[in-house]
Motif scaffolding. Sequence first.
Motif, PDB file in Angstrom:
ATOM      1  N   TYR A 128     -23.905  -2.124  -9.269  1.00 44.32           N
ATOM      2  CA  TYR A 128     -23.693  -3.140  -9.549  1.00 44.32           C
ATOM      3  C   TYR A 128     -22.425  -3.358  -7.944  1.00 44.32           C
ATOM      4  O   TYR A 128     -22.446  -1.988  -7.116  1.00 44.32           O
ATOM      5  CB  TYR A 128     -21.946  -3.905  -9.846  1.00 44.32           C
ATOM      6  CG  TYR A 128     -22.783  -3.687 -11.979  1.00 44.32           C
ATOM      7  CD1 TYR A 128     -23.714  -5.165 -12.053  1.00 44.32           C
ATOM      8  CD2 TYR A 128     -22.771  -2.555 -12.177  1.00 44.32           C
ATOM      9  CE1 TYR A 128     -23.884  -4.870 -13.456  1.00 44.32           C
ATOM     10  CE2 TYR A 128     -22.912  -2.601 -13.778  1.00 44.32           C
ATOM     11  CZ  TYR A 128     -24.091  -3.729 -14.421  1.00 44.32           C
ATOM     12  OH  TYR A 128     -24.254  -3.751 -15.319  1.00 44.32           O
ATOM     13  N   GLU A 129     -22.583  -4.434  -7.151  1.00 43.09           N
ATOM     14  CA  GLU A 129     -22.133  -4.737  -6.257  1.00 43.09           C
ATOM     15  C   GLU A 129     -21.269  -6.207  -6.470  1.00 43.09           C
ATOM     16  O   GLU A 129     -20.964  -7.077  -7.311  1.00 43.09           O
ATOM     17  CB  GLU A 129     -22.802  -5.129  -4.939  1.00 43.09           C
ATOM     18  CG  GLU A 129     -23.658  -6.434  -4.429  1.00 43.09           C
ATOM     19  CD  GLU A 129     -24.462  -6.794  -3.921  1.00 43.09           C
ATOM     20  OE1 GLU A 129     -24.673  -5.525  -2.639  1.00 43.09           O
ATOM     21  OE2 GLU A 129     -25.727  -7.292  -4.255  1.00 43.09           O
TER      22      GLU A 129
ATOM     23  N   LYS B 100     -27.675  -4.973  -7.219  1.00 43.48           N
ATOM     24  CA  LYS B 100     -27.717  -4.641  -6.443  1.00 43.48           C
ATOM     25  C   LYS B 100     -29.185  -4.967  -6.334  1.00 43.48           C
ATOM     26  O   LYS B 100     -29.835  -4.770  -7.760  1.00 43.48           O
ATOM     27  CB  LYS B 100     -27.637  -3.164  -5.715  1.00 43.48           C
ATOM     28  CG  LYS B 100     -26.373  -2.258  -5.814  1.00 43.48           C
ATOM     29  CD  LYS B 100     -25.697  -1.106  -5.341  1.00 43.48           C
ATOM     30  CE  LYS B 100     -24.722  -0.902  -5.380  1.00 43.48           C
ATOM     31  NZ  LYS B 100     -24.091   1.057  -5.209  1.00 43.48           N
TER      32      LYS B 100
END
Length: 457
Positions: free
Chosen positions: A413-414, A453
């Motif tokens: 994830y971001e 991402k």
Amino acid sequence: MTTLEQINQWLKTIPELIQSTANDFVFIESEQKIIVNDQQLNLSTIISDTSITYDGIDRSETVQVTIMFDTYSQTICALKSIPVSGLLLDKNLLENLHVNANLDQCVLILEDSNEQLTREQMTKTISKCLDNEDQSLRVRISLLIQITKEDTNEQITIPVSSKNVTIEELLHLTNVSTDVYKYLASNTTKCVLSKTISLSTLDETKFILAKENEICLVSIKSSNETQLIEIEDGAYQDELYINCARISDIYQHIKLNINYQFLVYENDFIPSFDTSLASFLPESPIKFSIAENNFPLSIKITTNELSVNLNCILSVTTQRLHQCACQLLHVKPKYYQFMQSDCVIDCDLSLEDIVESETEIELQLVSNAILNVSIQYQNQTVTFPCDKDSELADIVNDALVQLQNVDKDIDLYEVIVRDEETETVLQFDTKMEDILSLFSSNISTVPIELRLKQNTN
């Protein structure tokens, strides 16, 4: 000792039927629409206070059907006019073929062409499957194994024609990567199944397909009084379960008597049947023992829209209860305090100090934090307290625990924040104090967005 075959021969002597084209009959039980074996049925065996009506049907209106499953087969006489699906409605036939499934869990395959009949084709009459009127019919039954992916709820349907298929073979038949999806669990008890088990030992056709991070290890201490099998008194029985399994699933799997056997967590608490195993994560293994009696005090603990129910002993301190409640509700203890009737409860007290004669009480876990963070992921949002020194990595990991049906690997994830027209991608070592500085106005709840991402499949 009269048989229906003898009645058939007698009917052929009746003058009105001698000239008829219909002079050879089979007999069908009127109510159940089941054709009777006229050579074996002895009428003296069915004489009772209740009369049974049989219809005589021209034998040319019937067909010999051989139905097979696994290594079993049986040949019956069936009406050409009944739907193909009607072959699966004869419970005695299914029992003789060792098929323990209902109509929705089966499909028929034509033996000659190896064609699997569709649901629409199975609603048509048997005559539609015949190339000519004198042809017999041979069909195989396949069980429809229904497998649901735990992460996406995607349904996979696999027809199998033998119960000797093992769980490992079934995993490969799903055509998914077994390096990623490693486990099949019972849909009934949510317990992960051994790969060497075959379908012949299971009484179900529905399973759950799970990844490594979607299962948890449960360890249960046995005693002489329990019904656990093949483990010594005082030993631990270890089983893998899907994270979404509930305490009731464990009771069912290990066959505990819910009236006098109870799973005890950390010696002090008996969680309610509807408690999810996910509540205990990331603890591993999740350890339980078994008590012969329920604990006397039933407690419901709520915070925001979450709640947990458990029974406990009166000597437990509120501090100990607070620790357990925060763990099960996945909230950080330092941000919460117990309240009852708008009064803060001293954590040095025992439950005996706050309970008089009640057997049920309700407590609230109330946040005392002045700062909160709201994390949105797709169509889900979770909100919980934090402080200015909180690191983003800790916040995201806490959010992943609470979010449903998501991969728990933070590296996938971001995190971004938006303030008016500005979008900023954050590093996981960023502190909340630095995130607050990105907003043009003072806020008490920091909105951030979690997303996969772009290079993540």
